[in-house]
Design a protein around this motif. Sequence first.
Motif, PDB file in Angstrom:
ATOM      1  N   CYS A  19       0.831  -1.212   0.000  1.00 57.09           N
ATOM      2  CA  CYS A  19       0.000   0.000   0.000  1.00 57.09           C
ATOM      3  C   CYS A  19       0.859   1.254   0.000  1.00 57.09           C
ATOM      4  N   ARG A  20       2.007   1.195   0.682  1.00 59.68           N
ATOM      5  CA  ARG A  20       2.922   2.335   0.668  1.00 59.68           C
ATOM      6  C   ARG A  20       3.570   2.484  -0.709  1.00 59.68           C
ATOM      7  N   PRO A  60       0.372   3.807  -3.635  1.00 61.26           N
ATOM      8  CA  PRO A  60      -0.673   4.613  -2.982  1.00 61.26           C
ATOM      9  C   PRO A  60      -1.818   4.928  -3.932  1.00 61.26           C
ATOM     10  N   TYR A  83      -5.341   0.870   3.281  1.00 60.66           N
ATOM     11  CA  TYR A  83      -5.659   2.032   2.440  1.00 60.66           C
ATOM     12  C   TYR A  83      -6.568   3.003   3.183  1.00 60.66           C
ATOM     13  N   THR A 105      -4.490   4.752   5.825  1.00 59.78           N
ATOM     14  CA  THR A 105      -3.581   5.704   5.194  1.00 59.78           C
ATOM     15  C   THR A 105      -4.313   6.966   4.764  1.00 59.78           C
ATOM     16  N   GLU A 106      -5.480   6.803   4.135  1.00 62.10           N
ATOM     17  CA  GLU A 106      -6.248   7.966   3.696  1.00 62.10           C
ATOM     18  C   GLU A 106      -6.773   8.769   4.881  1.00 62.10           C
TER      19      GLU A 106
END
Length: 359
Positions: A63-64, A67, A138, A141-142
């Motif tokens: 995911c990193r 993105p 995700y 992260t968002e």
Amino acid sequence: MEDIVTPRRGGVVYLLAWLFLGCALGSVITLTSDTPLINAMLFAIPMHLLYAFAAGYSAYYLCRAFPLGGRRAGSILLVMTVAAVVSGFLWLLMGSVWNALCLLPGVKWSGMVITPQLSALIVGLGMLLYGFAAAVHYLVTEFVRAKNAEQRELQSMLMAQEAELRMLRTQIDPHFLFNSLNSISALTSMDPKAARRMTLELASFFRQSLGMEAHKKVTLGEEMVLIRHFLAIEQVRFGERLRVQESISAEAAACLVPPMIIQPLVENAVKHGICNLPDGGIIRISAHRAGSVLQISVVNPVDEDMSAVRSDGHGIGLTNVRQRLSGAYKHEAGIHWGRREDSFGVDITMPAQTGEEGE
């Protein structure tokens, strides 16, 4: 994985979720085969706890690396699908190795038979769980990105408000300072006491305005102290032409306002009102609290031409005050101005806040 497991509560919730899934898989194995419940649980629970870290860390770094918004959606979906398929088969391999260890001599009672149906279930479940872990990462992260953006926006707003205050102080009419110094110079020989008084008032005015820089809000009473210094200086210049009437209730004086929010209005009242009238007039300043609303009014006499110009909204001070109110209170505050017969009035409404209620 780091965004989820680092907080203690998030890590506990994460592991409990995987433990629940392990128990669910063990129950399914027992219901669909002759495997004893303890054997199924001994097989499923360690597998899920191990997969929780393996899939979690793998999904975190993918995911990193990919993105949302940084790559095409198709490429992200393809990478995650391949990773999920590989993880599913690796999970099956880990399960087979773990089951083989359980079938070693001496611990045969803990093993079980891995059927083709169970193998397909493990692979499919591994793919789904990997996709779930990626989706969670995700989302986290968002969420963190949105929170950081909100904090940066808030910091920018605070910096902009501080810059506005500094700009407002530098926008104090230079004629005010020049006229004050010229008046002091003229009074030095004519009326030394008045010159000294004007000098002290001028020093007090700038000391008070500089002291407001460190505060986001000041009480209306403190704001009025600054205004009185300003008017005292102007009264030395205009004498009896400048008269002031105050009507400030105790409840209103205790309310918090942005610093130097009223001073530009009073300065405009002198510059565009009293200064252009041979006989001068009265500047009326009033403030009252009506429940949760603070109402402030500044009214001064004007000639017809000046009132027409200001009622069209060409005053820099009025525009500055409106922008600062909007930045501090959004739609909860407002400013209205216009001609009232032979005078010009400015009305401000804002939330009534005190020190106990917070800024």
